[in-house]
Structure formats: C-alpha cells, structure tokens
Write a protein that holds these residues in place. Structure first.
Motif, PDB file in Angstrom:
ATOM      1  N   GLN A  84       0.674  -1.313  -0.158  1.00  0.00           N
ATOM      2  CA  GLN A  84       0.152  -0.003  -0.076  1.00  0.00           C
ATOM      3  C   GLN A  84       0.839   1.329   0.074  1.00  0.00           C
ATOM      4  O   GLN A  84       0.573   2.197  -0.652  1.00  0.00           O
ATOM      5  CB  GLN A  84      -0.982   0.117   1.223  1.00  0.00           C
ATOM      6  CG  GLN A  84      -1.687   1.053   1.463  1.00  0.00           C
ATOM      7  CD  GLN A  84      -2.726   0.807   2.487  1.00  0.00           C
ATOM      8  OE1 GLN A  84      -2.976   0.063   3.043  1.00  0.00           O
ATOM      9  NE2 GLN A  84      -3.495   2.098   2.807  1.00  0.00           N
ATOM     10  N   ALA A  85       1.976   1.204   0.695  1.00  0.00           N
ATOM     11  CA  ALA A  85       2.815   2.367   0.949  1.00  0.00           C
ATOM     12  C   ALA A  85       3.664   2.741  -0.512  1.00  0.00           C
ATOM     13  O   ALA A  85       3.701   3.716  -0.882  1.00  0.00           O
ATOM     14  CB  ALA A  85       3.900   2.194   1.951  1.00  0.00           C
ATOM     15  N   ILE A  86       3.830   1.681  -1.332  1.00  0.00           N
ATOM     16  CA  ILE A  86       4.735   1.828  -2.533  1.00  0.00           C
ATOM     17  C   ILE A  86       3.406   2.275  -3.445  1.00  0.00           C
ATOM     18  O   ILE A  86       4.120   3.441  -4.260  1.00  0.00           O
ATOM     19  CB  ILE A  86       5.063   0.376  -2.974  1.00  0.00           C
ATOM     20  CG1 ILE A  86       6.117  -0.222  -2.183  1.00  0.00           C
ATOM     21  CG2 ILE A  86       5.567   0.426  -4.426  1.00  0.00           C
ATOM     22  CD1 ILE A  86       6.466  -1.553  -2.549  1.00  0.00           C
ATOM     23  N   ALA A  87       2.338   1.779  -3.361  1.00  0.00           N
ATOM     24  CA  ALA A  87       1.243   2.577  -4.666  1.00  0.00           C
ATOM     25  C   ALA A  87       0.950   3.910  -4.036  1.00  0.00           C
ATOM     26  O   ALA A  87       0.962   5.058  -4.781  1.00  0.00           O
ATOM     27  CB  ALA A  87       0.010   1.716  -4.447  1.00  0.00           C
ATOM     28  N   TYR A  88       1.138   4.227  -2.755  1.00  0.00           N
ATOM     29  CA  TYR A  88       0.687   5.673  -2.055  1.00  0.00           C
ATOM     30  C   TYR A  88       1.806   6.618  -2.429  1.00  0.00           C
ATOM     31  O   TYR A  88       1.531   7.726  -2.821  1.00  0.00           O
ATOM     32  CB  TYR A  88       0.360   5.633  -0.700  1.00  0.00           C
ATOM     33  CG  TYR A  88      -0.137   6.794  -0.052  1.00  0.00           C
ATOM     34  CD1 TYR A  88      -1.563   6.972  -0.166  1.00  0.00           C
ATOM     35  CD2 TYR A  88       0.677   7.814   0.468  1.00  0.00           C
ATOM     36  CE1 TYR A  88      -2.042   8.368   0.335  1.00  0.00           C
ATOM     37  CE2 TYR A  88       0.110   8.897   1.147  1.00  0.00           C
ATOM     38  CZ  TYR A  88      -1.198   9.019   1.031  1.00  0.00           C
ATOM     39  OH  TYR A  88      -1.937  10.197   1.284  1.00  0.00           O
ATOM     40  N   SER A  89       3.145   6.032  -2.408  1.00  0.00           N
ATOM     41  CA  SER A  89       4.286   7.076  -2.514  1.00  0.00           C
ATOM     42  C   SER A  89       4.842   7.009  -3.932  1.00  0.00           C
ATOM     43  O   SER A  89       5.673   7.679  -4.160  1.00  0.00           O
ATOM     44  CB  SER A  89       5.211   6.713  -1.613  1.00  0.00           C
ATOM     45  OG  SER A  89       5.702   5.432  -1.660  1.00  0.00           O
ATOM     46  N   ALA A  90       4.103   6.254  -4.880  1.00  0.00           N
ATOM     47  CA  ALA A  90       4.551   6.191  -6.199  1.00  0.00           C
ATOM     48  C   ALA A  90       6.084   5.670  -6.407  1.00  0.00           C
ATOM     49  O   ALA A  90       6.943   6.220  -7.075  1.00  0.00           O
ATOM     50  CB  ALA A  90       4.465   7.564  -7.062  1.00  0.00           C
ATOM     51  N   GLY A  91       6.367   4.583  -5.749  1.00  0.00           N
ATOM     52  CA  GLY A  91       7.620   3.942  -5.749  1.00  0.00           C
ATOM     53  C   GLY A  91       8.701   4.351  -4.707  1.00  0.00           C
ATOM     54  O   GLY A  91       9.416   3.703  -4.654  1.00  0.00           O
ATOM     55  N   HIS A  92       8.500   5.278  -3.905  1.00  0.00           N
ATOM     56  CA  HIS A  92       9.362   5.715  -2.927  1.00  0.00           C
ATOM     57  C   HIS A  92       8.897   5.701  -1.562  1.00  0.00           C
ATOM     58  O   HIS A  92       7.934   6.708  -1.098  1.00  0.00           O
ATOM     59  CB  HIS A  92       9.981   7.259  -3.153  1.00  0.00           C
ATOM     60  CG  HIS A  92      10.844   7.705  -2.003  1.00  0.00           C
ATOM     61  ND1 HIS A  92      12.109   7.088  -2.352  1.00  0.00           N
ATOM     62  CD2 HIS A  92      10.702   8.580  -1.084  1.00  0.00           C
ATOM     63  CE1 HIS A  92      12.904   7.722  -1.012  1.00  0.00           C
ATOM     64  NE2 HIS A  92      11.988   8.642  -0.381  1.00  0.00           N
ATOM     65  N   VAL A  93       9.044   4.833  -0.545  1.00  0.00           N
ATOM     66  CA  VAL A  93       8.519   4.615   0.550  1.00  0.00           C
ATOM     67  C   VAL A  93       9.417   5.738   1.701  1.00  0.00           C
ATOM     68  O   VAL A  93      10.139   5.343   2.215  1.00  0.00           O
ATOM     69  CB  VAL A  93       8.755   3.129   0.921  1.00  0.00           C
ATOM     70  CG1 VAL A  93       7.818   3.147   2.521  1.00  0.00           C
ATOM     71  CG2 VAL A  93       8.370   2.169   0.071  1.00  0.00           C
ATOM     72  N   GLY A  94       8.533   6.955   1.735  1.00  0.00           N
ATOM     73  CA  GLY A  94       9.155   7.744   2.571  1.00  0.00           C
ATOM     74  C   GLY A  94       8.475   7.658   3.839  1.00  0.00           C
ATOM     75  O   GLY A  94       7.273   7.323   4.019  1.00  0.00           O
ATOM     76  N   GLU A  95       9.102   8.301   4.808  1.00  0.00           N
ATOM     77  CA  GLU A  95       8.637   8.448   6.336  1.00  0.00           C
ATOM     78  C   GLU A  95       7.397   9.327   6.521  1.00  0.00           C
ATOM     79  O   GLU A  95       6.401   8.829   7.090  1.00  0.00           O
ATOM     80  CB  GLU A  95       9.744   8.646   7.543  1.00  0.00           C
ATOM     81  CG  GLU A  95       9.267   8.895   8.848  1.00  0.00           C
ATOM     82  CD  GLU A  95      10.276   9.223   9.888  1.00  0.00           C
ATOM     83  OE1 GLU A  95      10.044   9.222  10.975  1.00  0.00           O
ATOM     84  OE2 GLU A  95      11.461   9.534   9.361  1.00  0.00           O
ATOM     85  N   GLU A  96       7.251  10.371   5.745  1.00  0.00           N
ATOM     86  CA  GLU A  96       6.276  11.372   5.987  1.00  0.00           C
ATOM     87  C   GLU A  96       4.996  10.987   4.978  1.00  0.00           C
ATOM     88  O   GLU A  96       3.968  10.945   5.671  1.00  0.00           O
ATOM     89  CB  GLU A  96       6.602  12.921   5.298  1.00  0.00           C
ATOM     90  CG  GLU A  96       7.680  13.460   6.334  1.00  0.00           C
ATOM     91  CD  GLU A  96       7.081  13.769   7.556  1.00  0.00           C
ATOM     92  OE1 GLU A  96       5.857  13.931   7.801  1.00  0.00           O
ATOM     93  OE2 GLU A  96       7.694  13.580   8.639  1.00  0.00           O
TER      94      GLU A  96
END
Length: 604
Positions: free
Chosen positions: A226-238
C-alpha cells in the motif's frame, strides 16, 4: 497485447523452506530435528495470530516429507512434488478451510478419503486452517482418526484461537505456538525485501510499517504494498505517516517538554492545535505511555538503548522526569486511553488527561497563564500563613499560628489547634452501640499488647475497685461501666448476673446469657480480662446459657419504650397537632414517633 500483473509481496516473498523463514526459530529447530531423525508425529497443531506463518510452515513441512530427494529439512524445490506444492496443485496436499466446512458430514467425507494411499507423494497431508471453527460433532468424528491415522497420513492443524479446541484434540497433537515478530526484526525483513525489489525507502518509514503490523509479517508486507502504491515507488517516512495516520513524534516530544517545564499554557495550546488538526488522540496517548515506559527503563537500566532511533530526542527528556513522574504519566495515559470514549468529546478527554498529568505531578511546579508570580510560587504545597492578619479569638484565647482569614483551608493541619476534649460523664446514659465486629482493641489476653496505664476512673469505679461486689440490682449499671468494646461489650450488656462472691483475692462471678456464642471459652477469657481490669483483681467467670431478663440492654429498652409511650401521649394531647389534623385531615404515621432525649432512637 501482453499485460503483466504484479504479484503481491506477501505471495511473492512467501518462504519456500525453513532457511528463508523469518522468526519462529523454536519451531524451525524442533521440526528440523524431527525431519533429520525421521521422527515425525502424525498430527501437528500450529497456533498464533494472523500472518505469523502457520500455513507457510505447514506447506514447507508438506514439501519436506514429499520431496522426491527424500525426507529432510531442506527440500530441493525443483522436483515435481515441490513445484506442485508451491503452486498449490499437489494432489496429496489437501488444504481445508474449517471456517466454511464446519459440518460433521464434510469431516466424515474427508476422513473416508484419508484411508486411501497417496497418489503422487509419500504422505497424504491434511492442512486444516482455523480448526477451532469446526463443530463439536465434527471434532468428535475426527478423534479416532486423529489418534490412530494410517501411516501415510499427516494432519497439520492451524488456529488463531486454541482455547476453543477440545482438550481431547489437543492431547493428540504436537502443539507449537508461533510468536509475533518484534518491530526491529520486521523492519529489517522489509528492508531486505525492498532492497531486492529495488525500491527506495527510508528507515523511519519501515519502522512505522513494522509497528503498524503488530508482529504480523503478512500485514507488514500488505502495508508495504500500500505504501509503494501511495508514494509512487518511494517509501518515505512522511508519506507512510500520512497514509497510516500515525502520530508525529515531534508533537509528542513537545507535549513532554511542556509537562517537564510545568507550562500549562503551552500544554493546552498544543492540545488545541491537535484538536484543530483532528489528530488521533488515542494514538497520542499510546505514544505518551510508550515513551514513559522507555524513559523508565532507561532510568533504571542506566541509559537509553543505543539502537533507539529517538535516542537524541529522548536524551533531553531523560533528565527532566523522575521515576515518579514517569509512572504517573504512564498510568494517566493508559487510563485516559481506555476512558476516552466516555468524554463528551475526545479532545476534551485528551486535554483533561494532560491537565491531570500536570496537576498531580509529584512536587511539580505549574506555571499558570496570566500570573506574574514565578512558577515556584504556584507549586502544590500548603500556603504559608501571614502574621499580619491574625484570627480574632471567639472566646478564651488559644495559642494558635496566625492564618490568613480569606483562605482558612490552606492552613496545614498540623498548625490547627486541637479542640478541647469533651467532658466525660461519670455515668453513661446508654451502652456502647459499636458494631459487634469491631474487635480491633478487644483481642484475647494471650495475644494482647501490654496495656497502657489505665486512666483515672469515675467515683463508682473506684468504689468497685476497692472491693464492692456486683449485685442483681446494680449489675445493669456496672456492665456498662466495664472498659470493653465490640463483642465483649455486647456480651456484658446482654448478660444477667446470677451470683457473685469472693474467695480470697479471686472474684467469682456467674452470668447468664441468651446468646450461645457468648458462652464460648474465648469470650469468657475476654470478659475475665475486662472485669479484672474494672475490679482490680483476678476474676473467675462462669457463663451460663439461658433466658436473661435483668440485663443492661433490657433496662435500656424498657426506658426507651416508656419514653416513646410518653412521647406518643404528648403528641396526642398537643393542641397544635390536633388543629392540623382537624383542618387538613393529617394523620400521624405509626412508628415514626421519636423522643428528643439522648437515649437514642426507640427502635433498637
């Protein structure tokens, strides 16, 4: 046109052997020894929360016993059996969902099929997931087969609720409890997977994902997808923090700084800002409790964990709180978290929790908004009295510390003058009516502490101590004067004097009581001690069981009855009461009459 559908991380990175399994070392060790030594059990039970690897270990075990290279802890993964098991199409591996196959008929059909030899493999493996969902009849149907199955059958049961499984089933299985993974180990596993997948990430983001997964590997991988899809490939803390709705640690640290400084104004401003931003108040309270726990551990362990990612921020807070402060913050945060739904609004409940932490801070100093006085002047301590405003004495001057007349409640209790002792009547008007179970000061002689010097006794007591004997006439009065409490006093006022005489220095008394419990040896011992203290000599007492009439209780009851009758007659003759009855039709409620004397209520 070819379209490639990406596979979920939880499926793509599902372990295929024991070496790639994350965590559960205690289960891997036991199963590896069993496979290497060819000591397999016919039934295994794997328990644990969701996503910890129950079905995964069951498939690895099925692959290990059916590998064409032989039974071992390291299946080859290339033979037909290993490939088909990995793809979920091995004919001798039957995975049953007990949540949808709960009936006894389905279980019987499954067990009838178990009698036949395996088709393609070495073992016919039955994996029954969520086995606790089976009905009682289904469990009973499988008991015999589960205890003595054919040699080619292997049962693997998995459940998230082992308490619902009958003890008869548990006793036929080898049980392994799978544990939740700690956040650090889970974060390392996510870092390894994302590195292999060539996806950029930040360590803080993985810590948030691991914490949100609560020990479940499958949940952690699903959240990572879900984080990969939400961040467009970059899993950032914020990005992950926004996706999860997690609490910003800086806000929690600011709250703790305001608590440490006793700054109530700053604390409420932060609370209002969080309410405006619709912050998750429950999660913030959880974070406050978690940080209080970490600081408490550091307080007694000698320092923070070197691997703690918030070490720099917590280092500043470590010296600001004492051990009592941290215990208070933890307790209030956890209680407020559980009671948050009871508040009129969550924001109000959260603000009150913060104010409570500040108000009950041990020896704390609170800065009050709008006050020019320093914080130390508002500390929670008794207010010092001012000598310029003395209290004017009402009658006889009493030496007391001068206090401020406007705030009498602030004077410490230790400085207040003790009230003059009430005069002790020489003869009591009624006997002690303390509860019969109040025997703290009325222990048997063998266990009693050394008695303090007796106070000066009344005149009647002094005459009794000089040698007078009790008589039937004066016994009701004497029984009330004997120094006794609780059950001992009740026994005296409920007893009638039968005989009293002296034999040298020994006073011999015979009493009769209508209460059997008062004739017990332990009670006789207490009565002898009380009477001996009253008469100043050794007393030998004999208690008889029978009807008692001339007792202090009977005398008091008769006195009160006569007083009540007099009160009723006075009421009937009262002209004012007669006028009320005539004009308003009023009546006197029977049994509500009371006397105005100090003999107490009539209904004793």
């Amino acid at each position: 046109m070819n379209q490639t559908v990406s596979q979920a991380l939880a499926r793509k990175w599902r372990p295929r052997d024991f070496d790639s399994l994350v965590g559960q070392a205690h289960v891997v060790k036991a199963l590896s020894h069993a496979l290497d030594n060819q000591r397999l059990h016919h039934a295994y039970l794997f328990t644990g929360t969701r996503g910890v690897g129950k079905t995964t270990i069951a498939r690895i075990l099925a692959r290990a016993v059916n590998c064409e290279q032989g039974i071992s802890r390291t299946p080859c993964g290339k033979c037909q059996a290993c490939v088909e098991i990995s793809q979920g199409r091995f004919v001798d591996l039957l995975e049953v969902d007990a949540a949808t196959n709960t009936r006894v008929d389905e279980m019987r059909a499954l067990l009838e099929n178990a009698m036949y030899a395996p088709t393609a493999g070495r073992y016919k493996v039955y994996v029954i997931d969520e086995v606790h969902m089976l009905s009682t009849s289904a469990f009973n149907a499988m008991l015999k087969t589960l205890e003595e199955p054919p040699g080619h059958v292997l049962f693997i049961l998995a459940t998230t609720d082992p308490q619902k499984i009958p003890a008869t089933v548990l006793s036929r299985c080898l049980q392994f409890a799978l544990r939740q993974l700690p956040p650090d180990q889970l974060a390392d596993h996510l870092a390894h997977i994302l590195t292999e997948e060539q996806i950029a990430f930040e360590p803080g983001a993985l810590r948030l994902l691991a914490k949100a997964a609560r020990g479940s590997v499958r949940d952690a991988l699903s959240l990572t997808d879900q984080a990969i899809a939400y961040s467009a490939g970059h899993v950032g803390e914020e990005t992950v923090r926004t996706m999860l709705g997690a609490v910003d640690q800086q806000v929690v640290h600011q709250l703790l700084q305001a608590l440490a400084q006793g700054d109530g104004k700053a604390l409420l401003e932060l609370s209002n800002a969080l309410a405006t931003a619709s912050a998750p108040f429950g999660a913030i309270l959880d974070e406050l409790a978690a940080i209080a726990y970490r600081l408490s551990v550091a307080h007694f362990a000698g320092g923070l964990d070197a691997d703690d990612p918030d070490q720099a921020a917590l280092q500043n807070l470590q010296g600001a709180f004492g051990a009592e402060d941290l215990q208070l913050i933890y307790q209030i945060a956890t209680h407020a978290r559980a009671e948050l739904h009871l508040a009129p609004e969550e924001a109000i409940g959260f603000s009150m929790a913060l104010v409570r932490m500040l108000a009950f801070k041990p020896g704390g100093q609170v800065a009050v908004a709008g006050s020019a006085a320093p914080a130390s002047a508002k500390a929670f301590a008794p207010v010092a009295p001012k000598a310029s405003v003395p209290v004017q004495p009402v009658s006889k001057p009493v030496p007391v510390a001068p206090v401020k007349a406007e705030v009498p409640q602030a004077v410490p209790l230790a400085t207040r003058p003790a009230p003059p002792p009430a005069p002790t009547p020489s003869l009591p008007d009624n006997f002690d009516e303390s509860p019969p179970w109040d025997t703290a000061d009325d222990l048997p002689v063998a266990q009693a502490k050394p008695a303090a010097p007796a106070p000066t006794l009344p005149a009647v007591h002094a005459q009794s101590a000089s040698g007078d004997l009790p008589s039937a006439a004066n016994w009701p009065q004497v029984s009330q004067e004997v120094p006794a409490k609780g059950l001992t006093r009740q026994a005296l006022v409920q007893a009638e004097l039968v005989e009293a005489n002296r034999d040298g220095d020994v006073l011999q008394i015979v009493l009769r009581t209508a209460i059997k419990a008062y004739t017990e040896p332990s009670m006789v011992t207490r009565l002898e001690a009380a009477l001996g203290q009253y008469y100043g000599s050794t007393v030998r007492l004999q208690m008889q069981f029978g009807e008692a009439q001339q007792t202090a209780h009977a005398v008091q009851s008769e006195t009160r009855r006569q007083a009540l009758e007099g009160a009723k007659q006075a009421l009937q003759a009262d002209p004012f009461l007669k006028d009320i009855q005539n004009l308003m039709g009023a009546t006197v409620v029977s049994g509500s009459e009371r006397t105005l004397s100090n003999t107490g209520p009539a209904d004793i």
